[in-house]
Design an enzyme around this catalytic site. Structure first.
Site, mmCIF file in Angstrom:
data_model
loop_
_atom_site.group_PDB
_atom_site.id
_atom_site.type_symbol
_atom_site.label_atom_id
_atom_site.label_comp_id
_atom_site.label_asym_id
_atom_site.label_seq_id
_atom_site.Cartn_x
_atom_site.Cartn_y
_atom_site.Cartn_z
ATOM 1 C CG ASN A 109 44.294 29.722 38.792
ATOM 2 O OD1 ASN A 109 43.900 30.844 39.104
ATOM 3 N ND2 ASN A 109 45.545 29.330 38.981
ATOM 4 C CB CYS B 37 46.977 34.016 41.683
ATOM 5 S SG CYS B 37 47.136 33.169 40.114
ATOM 6 C CG HIS C 115 44.464 31.597 44.098
ATOM 7 N ND1 HIS C 115 43.586 32.067 43.156
ATOM 8 C CD2 HIS C 115 45.489 31.026 43.401
ATOM 9 C CE1 HIS C 115 44.063 31.798 41.953
ATOM 10 N NE2 HIS C 115 45.202 31.171 42.076
HETATM 11 O O1 UT7 Z 1 47.513 30.216 40.492
HETATM 12 C C1 UT7 Z 1 48.690 29.943 41.180
HETATM 13 C C2 UT7 Z 1 49.651 29.213 40.405
HETATM 14 N N1 UT7 Z 1 49.308 27.927 39.899
HETATM 15 C C3 UT7 Z 1 49.187 26.827 40.681
HETATM 16 O O2 UT7 Z 1 49.048 26.894 41.856
HETATM 17 C C4 UT7 Z 1 49.296 25.486 40.002
HETATM 18 C C5 UT7 Z 1 50.273 24.623 40.746
HETATM 19 N N2 UT7 Z 1 50.475 23.311 40.191
HETATM 20 C C6 UT7 Z 1 49.513 22.360 40.070
HETATM 21 O O3 UT7 Z 1 48.388 22.613 40.390
HETATM 22 C C7 UT7 Z 1 49.906 20.977 39.622
HETATM 23 O O4 UT7 Z 1 51.314 20.882 39.599
HETATM 24 C C8 UT7 Z 1 49.352 20.609 38.215
HETATM 25 C C9 UT7 Z 1 47.842 20.414 38.317
HETATM 26 C C10 UT7 Z 1 49.690 21.699 37.250
HETATM 27 C C11 UT7 Z 1 49.967 19.303 37.740
HETATM 28 O O5 UT7 Z 1 49.794 18.262 38.675
HETATM 29 P P1 UT7 Z 1 51.032 17.344 39.076
HETATM 30 O O6 UT7 Z 1 50.508 16.302 39.954
HETATM 31 O O7 UT7 Z 1 52.084 18.257 39.646
HETATM 32 O O8 UT7 Z 1 51.457 16.716 37.696
HETATM 33 P P2 UT7 Z 1 52.814 16.873 36.888
HETATM 34 O O9 UT7 Z 1 52.977 18.243 36.336
HETATM 35 O O10 UT7 Z 1 53.918 16.358 37.727
HETATM 36 O O11 UT7 Z 1 52.562 15.882 35.672
HETATM 37 C C12 UT7 Z 1 52.333 14.503 35.875
HETATM 38 C C13 UT7 Z 1 52.135 13.830 34.535
HETATM 39 C C14 UT7 Z 1 53.217 14.152 33.524
HETATM 40 O O12 UT7 Z 1 53.524 12.965 32.832
HETATM 41 P P3 UT7 Z 1 54.822 12.108 33.203
HETATM 42 O O13 UT7 Z 1 55.971 13.034 32.962
HETATM 43 O O14 UT7 Z 1 54.648 11.723 34.634
HETATM 44 O O15 UT7 Z 1 54.724 10.961 32.248
HETATM 45 C C15 UT7 Z 1 52.566 15.131 32.584
HETATM 46 O O16 UT7 Z 1 53.086 15.082 31.272
HETATM 47 O O17 UT7 Z 1 50.906 14.247 33.940
HETATM 48 C C16 UT7 Z 1 51.132 14.666 32.581
HETATM 49 N N3 UT7 Z 1 50.187 15.721 32.254
HETATM 50 C C17 UT7 Z 1 48.931 15.490 31.811
HETATM 51 N N4 UT7 Z 1 48.285 14.350 31.540
HETATM 52 C C18 UT7 Z 1 47.003 14.448 31.122
HETATM 53 C C19 UT7 Z 1 50.356 17.060 32.367
HETATM 54 N N5 UT7 Z 1 49.236 17.702 32.003
HETATM 55 C C20 UT7 Z 1 48.346 16.744 31.655
HETATM 56 C C21 UT7 Z 1 47.008 16.784 31.210
HETATM 57 N N6 UT7 Z 1 46.380 15.629 30.985
HETATM 58 N N7 UT7 Z 1 46.329 17.952 31.060
#
Ligand code: UT7
Length: 329
Positions: free
Chosen positions: A286, A116, A256
Site C-alpha cells: 500500500n 490514500c 487504491h
Molecule cells: O489504505 C487504506 C487503509 N488501509 C486498509 O485498507 C487496510 C484494511 N485492513 C486490512 O487490509 C486487513 O484488516 C488486514 C490485512 C490489516 C488484516 O487482515 P484481517 O483478516 O482483518 O486480520 P485481523 O486484523 O483480524 O487479524 C487476524 C489475526 C490476529 O490474530 P488473532 O487475534 O486472530 O489471534 C492478528 O494478531 O492475525 C494476526 N496478525 C498477524 N499474523 C501474522 C496480524 N498481523 C499479522 C501478521 N502476521 N503480520
C-alpha cells in the site's frame, strides 16, 4: 455526460530500487509469515526508500517522466499539487521543494492531505483550477515514504505498506478525452480508526511520544477493511452515475491498492470482472496516495490503458476519506 475540461497528457512513476519481500520481515524480528501476508492482503513485496530517497526525490523522478511524455517543460507548469501523508518537512510543503527541484518557477505549489484518497482529491482540485481558468497545465503527484511513519515493531501494519510516487500532467482538454466525473467524501468521526495520535501540533513530539511510539501509524485493520469496501463501492457507483455510465462501459478499473480482498469486493460490487481490474498490490504493497498514479503509469506502459480507454479509479483512506474518478484516455 459532460465534455471533459481536463485531460491527462503524460504519466510517470518514481519507485525506490530496494525491494523488501515478505520473507525479509524475519530478519528484523517480526513474527509473521509470507503465507499470512499473501492470504490476508495479497502483498508479496514492497519497495522501501533508503537514506537520501525522500518524498520529494521520488516525486521528482515521477514528475520528470510525466513531463517528458507530455513534452511539457518545467517552466510551463502553472501549478504543482502534491498529495502526501509523509511530507518531508512539516513546513514548508513538499510541493515547493519539488518546485525548486524541477525549476518550475511559474508554478503555484501546494500539498494536499487526504491520505490514500489524496491523489484523486488533488486531481479534482486541479480540474477545478483548469475549469476556472486559474491554470492551464498542472503537475499532479502522489508521493509517499510510508516506511518513515509505520511502526516497524507492529506486525499488523508494517507488512502492509510501501514507498513510491506517481505523477500526471493535467492540461485543458482539447478533444473528447479527459476527466468524465469525480466524487469525494470524508467522515472525520472515524478519524481514530487509522491515524498517527501524536507528533503534530496537538501533541508535539516529545521523549514520551517517542517512547510510546504514538507518532507512528495506528490502524484498526478489521474496521478499516469494512469501511473501505462499503465506501469504495459507493464511490464507484457515484462516479458511474455522474458520468451516466455502467460497469459494462469501463475498460479498466484502478482501485487504491491496499488489499486484494478489498479490490475484489469493490470490483464485484460494480460488476467489473477481475480481468478488467489493475492489481499491483502484490509488488508494491500500500503506497497510499501514490498507488493509483503508479498503477496508471504501469498500465499505460503495458498498453493496458490504450487510446480511448475509459478508466474508473476509486480510493479510500485515513480520515476517513474516499473518492472516485472516471477518465477517458
Ligand atoms: O489504505 C487504506 C487503509 N488501509 C486498509 O485498507 C487496510 C484494511 N485492513 C486490512 O487490509 C486487513 O484488516 C488486514 C490485512 C490489516 C488484516 O487482515 P484481517 O483478516 O482483518 O486480520 P485481523 O486484523 O483480524 O487479524 C487476524 C489475526 C490476529 O490474530 P488473532 O487475534 O486472530 O489471534 C492478528 O494478531 O492475525 C494476526 N496478525 C498477524 N499474523 C501474522 C496480524 N498481523 C499479522 C501478521 N502476521 N503480520
Amino acid at each position: 455526460m459532460k465534455r471533459p475540461i481536463a485531460a491527462v497528457i503524460g504519466t510517470g512513476r518514481g519507485i525506490p530500487l530496494t525491494v523488501m519481500t515478505n520473507h525479509d520481515f524475519a530478519a528484523i524480528g517480526i513474527e509473521t509469515s509470507h503465507e499470512w501476508i499473501v492470504e490476508r492482503s495479497g502483498i508479496v513485496e514492497r519497495h522501501i526508500a533508503q537514506d537520501g530517497e525522500t518524498t520529494c526525490s521520488m516525486a521528482a523522478t515521477a514528475a520528470r517522466a510525466a513531463m517528458e511524455k507530455a513534452s511539457v517543460q518545467a517552466g510551463q507548469l502553472d501549478a504543482i499539487i502534491l498529495s502526501t501523508a509523509t511530507a518531508d518537512r512539516l513546513l514548508p510543503s513538499t510541493a515547493v521543494d519539488l518546485q525548486a527541484e524541477l525549476g518550475a518557477s511559474r508554478a503555484a505549489a501546494f500539498d494536499i492531505g487526504a491520505a490514500c484518497s489524496g491523489w484523486l482529491y488533488a486531481m479534482t482540485v486541479a480540474e477545478g483550477m483548469i475549469a476556472t481558468g486559474v491554470a492551464e497545465t498542472i503537475l499532479v503527484v502522489g508521493s509517499e515514504k510510508m516506511s518513515s511513519i509505520i511502526d516497524w515493531k507492529d506486525r499488523a501494519t508494517c507488512v502492509l505498506f510501501g514507498d513510491g510516487a506517481g505523477a500526471v500532467i493535467l492540461q485543458r482538454a482539447k478533444t473528447g478525452k479527459g476527466i468524465l466525473s469525480s466524487f469525494m467524501r470524508s467522515d472525520g468521526q472515524l478519524a481514530n480508526l487509522l491515524y498517527r495520535p501524536a507528533g503534530g501540533a496537538a501533541i508535539p513530539m516529545s521523549a514520551q511520544v517517542l517512547e510510546e511510539r504514538t507518532h507512528l501509524v495506528k490502524m484498526a485493520g478489521r474496521e478499516v477493511f469494512k469501511h473501505a469496501v462499503r465506501s469504495m463501492s459507493e464511490a464507484a457507483d457515484r462516479a458511474l452515475d455522474i458520468a451516466r455510465l455502467t460497469g459494462a462501459d469501463i475498460d479498466l478499473m484502478i482501485p487504491h491498492q491496499a488489499n486484494v480482498r478489498i479490490i475484489e469486493a469493490t470490483a464485484k460490487h460494480s460488476s467489473i470482472p477481475m480481468d478488467k481490474v489493475y492489481v499491483n498490490v502484490d509488488r508494491f504493497g500500500n503506497t497510499s496516495s501514490a498507488s493509483i498514479p503508479i498503477a496508471i503509469d504501469e498500465a499505460m506502459e503495458k498498453g493496458v490503458i490504450r487510446e480511448g480507454s475509459t478508466v474508473l479509479m476509486v480510493a479510500f483512506g485515513a480520515g476517513f476519506t474516499w473518492a472516485s474518478m472516471i477518465i477517458r484516455f
